[in-house]
Design an enzyme around this catalytic site. Sequence first.
Site, PDB file in Angstrom:
ATOM      1  N   LYS A  92      39.855 -13.579  53.010  1.00  0.00           N
ATOM      2  CA  LYS A  92      39.062 -12.373  52.718  1.00  0.00           C
ATOM      3  C   LYS A  92      37.623 -12.818  52.540  1.00  0.00           C
ATOM      4  O   LYS A  92      37.291 -13.528  51.582  1.00  0.00           O
ATOM      5  CB  LYS A  92      39.598 -11.684  51.466  1.00  0.00           C
ATOM      6  CG  LYS A  92      38.837 -10.408  51.132  1.00  0.00           C
ATOM      7  CD  LYS A  92      39.636  -9.548  50.187  1.00  0.00           C
ATOM      8  CE  LYS A  92      38.872  -8.293  49.795  1.00  0.00           C
ATOM      9  NZ  LYS A  92      39.649  -7.431  48.926  1.00  0.00           N
ATOM     10  N   ASP A 237      41.151   0.025  41.974  1.00  0.00           N
ATOM     11  CA  ASP A 237      41.032   0.591  43.325  1.00  0.00           C
ATOM     12  C   ASP A 237      42.442   0.825  43.887  1.00  0.00           C
ATOM     13  O   ASP A 237      42.773   0.357  44.979  1.00  0.00           O
ATOM     14  CB  ASP A 237      40.247  -0.395  44.212  1.00  0.00           C
ATOM     15  CG  ASP A 237      39.878   0.196  45.569  1.00  0.00           C
ATOM     16  OD1 ASP A 237      39.955   1.432  45.717  1.00  0.00           O
ATOM     17  OD2 ASP A 237      39.518  -0.579  46.473  1.00  0.00           O
TER      18      ASP A 237
HETATM   19  N1  ATP Z   1      47.493 -11.133  51.524  1.00  0.00           N
HETATM   20  C1  ATP Z   1      47.547 -10.291  52.553  1.00  0.00           C
HETATM   21  N2  ATP Z   1      48.562 -10.356  53.446  1.00  0.00           N
HETATM   22  C2  ATP Z   1      48.628  -9.513  54.500  1.00  0.00           C
HETATM   23  N3  ATP Z   1      47.705  -8.568  54.769  1.00  0.00           N
HETATM   24  C3  ATP Z   1      46.662  -8.455  53.923  1.00  0.00           C
HETATM   25  C4  ATP Z   1      46.523  -9.306  52.781  1.00  0.00           C
HETATM   26  N4  ATP Z   1      45.386  -8.975  52.131  1.00  0.00           N
HETATM   27  C5  ATP Z   1      44.843  -7.959  52.840  1.00  0.00           C
HETATM   28  N5  ATP Z   1      45.597  -7.635  53.906  1.00  0.00           N
HETATM   29  C6  ATP Z   1      45.339  -6.569  54.908  1.00  0.00           C
HETATM   30  O1  ATP Z   1      43.944  -6.336  54.975  1.00  0.00           O
HETATM   31  C7  ATP Z   1      43.638  -4.999  54.537  1.00  0.00           C
HETATM   32  C8  ATP Z   1      42.340  -5.009  53.747  1.00  0.00           C
HETATM   33  O2  ATP Z   1      42.471  -5.882  52.619  1.00  0.00           O
HETATM   34  P1  ATP Z   1      41.768  -5.553  51.225  1.00  0.00           P
HETATM   35  O3  ATP Z   1      42.223  -4.221  50.777  1.00  0.00           O
HETATM   36  O4  ATP Z   1      41.970  -6.697  50.315  1.00  0.00           O
HETATM   37  O5  ATP Z   1      40.257  -5.548  51.681  1.00  0.00           O
HETATM   38  P2  ATP Z   1      39.135  -4.428  51.547  1.00  0.00           P
HETATM   39  O6  ATP Z   1      37.947  -4.915  52.239  1.00  0.00           O
HETATM   40  O7  ATP Z   1      38.998  -4.055  50.156  1.00  0.00           O
HETATM   41  O8  ATP Z   1      39.679  -3.274  52.380  1.00  0.00           O
HETATM   42  P3  ATP Z   1      39.499  -1.727  52.073  1.00  0.00           P
HETATM   43  O9  ATP Z   1      38.035  -1.490  51.852  1.00  0.00           O
HETATM   44  O10 ATP Z   1      40.068  -1.129  53.332  1.00  0.00           O
HETATM   45  O11 ATP Z   1      40.348  -1.463  50.846  1.00  0.00           O
HETATM   46  C9  ATP Z   1      44.848  -4.546  53.733  1.00  0.00           C
HETATM   47  O12 ATP Z   1      44.999  -3.145  53.716  1.00  0.00           O
HETATM   48  C10 ATP Z   1      45.982  -5.261  54.456  1.00  0.00           C
HETATM   49  O13 ATP Z   1      46.352  -4.531  55.610  1.00  0.00           O
HETATM   50 MG    MG Z   2      41.645  -2.467  50.189  1.00  0.00          MG
END
Ligand code: ATP
Ligand code: MG
Length: 361
Positions: A92, A237
Amino acid sequence: MANKPRSNWSPAPPVELTSNSSLELLSQGAEARVWLLELNEPDATADSIGSVGRGRTVNVGRSISVPQLTSFAQKPSPLLVGNGVSRAVICKERFPKKYRHPQLDVSLTKSRTKGEARSLVRCQRAGVPCPNVLAIAQWPIESGEERNGMSPISYCLFMEKVDGCTVRQYLEVKSDEPAIKSVATEPALKRSKCNDETLYQPQDRVTTVIDADTLRVANTVGAILARMHTAGIIHGDLTTSNIMIRNPPAKSDDSWNPQLVFIDFGLASSISQTNQAGKKAKSHHKQQHNAEEKAVDLYVLERAFLSTHPGSDKLVDEVWRGYCEYEDASLPSGEYSQTANAVMKRLDQVRMRGRKRECFG
Ligand SMILES: Nc1ncnc2c1ncn2[C@@H]1O[C@H](COP(=O)(O)OP(=O)(O)OP(=O)(O)O)[C@@H](O)[C@H]1O
Ligand SMILES: [Mg+2]
């Protein structure tokens, strides 16, 4: 799988891969990109990634220094060590934002990345299912321009990849079955008591499936939430995209026990439930404050359910059932249910404030 992300993102991803590894962009949000990194070189790459827990250098095509690793990765992850084991890793990446002052930007992205890792580790200790934290790392963006004499830098959180899908995807795929599609349509947000329909744009959408499987998922969401709140962690969130299901069955199965995994702890915070002497905080003010924080967390989830999954009221009720019926053997009898009642009462107040805001601005 392709070695490059499908679209042309700018700046380029901060990883240069060796020919056998691959990187796929899974999601791009305003704050972060989520990459799936697959390491297909069992020898060198697995070895160096496997050393993450010991705080050495990670090699993914080029050397990347990972100074803060040891504080989070308690032991090398079995996912990453040894031949023949999956080496799929989620990265991430919080990237620099041009609209922020460079120093503030670095300090915010760094603290959010560290904060997310810390919250994940806290959750794991409390038995809240979430991805294993593998490492956090700085990744300079070599092609980026300097601003105020500072080179742009991304902060990355490496974690276990959860095999499965999000609750959102699960509910949407289930609701997309043609037989169900023809059943009914109903306006989003129908639960709202505000009569001014023009405030909402009711759309004809497929009604969410309510069956034994989806109810079980909802109940488990509630129980995990209860455990997380009992550990003093507020997610901040909660949406159906931020809860994953490990390997859901393709068909309905009465014996299915959903394995849920909470993700996206970038906005998480902790509430102190003890006083300075380490005893449970008894002050009325403190208890009210804690109940409010938990109720707001629940409210965010309720809004997410109802706006994303039309007709999911029964699922929301089931989440609350799972939340209220949670049992924690480490607490004196009746203590949790008292706390849960206070949180649900508070949730009513939060809903009322939310409705006022929607109706009167
Ligand atoms: N550990 C993980 N294993 C598999 N898929 C993951 C994992 N972490 C995140 N994802 C995928 O990536 C997407 C986005 O991750 P996350 O919610 O942590 O990031 P974000 O930038 O906050 O996204 P958003 O703004 O859409 O909430 C998740 O909805 C999931 O589909
Ligand atoms: Mg998210």
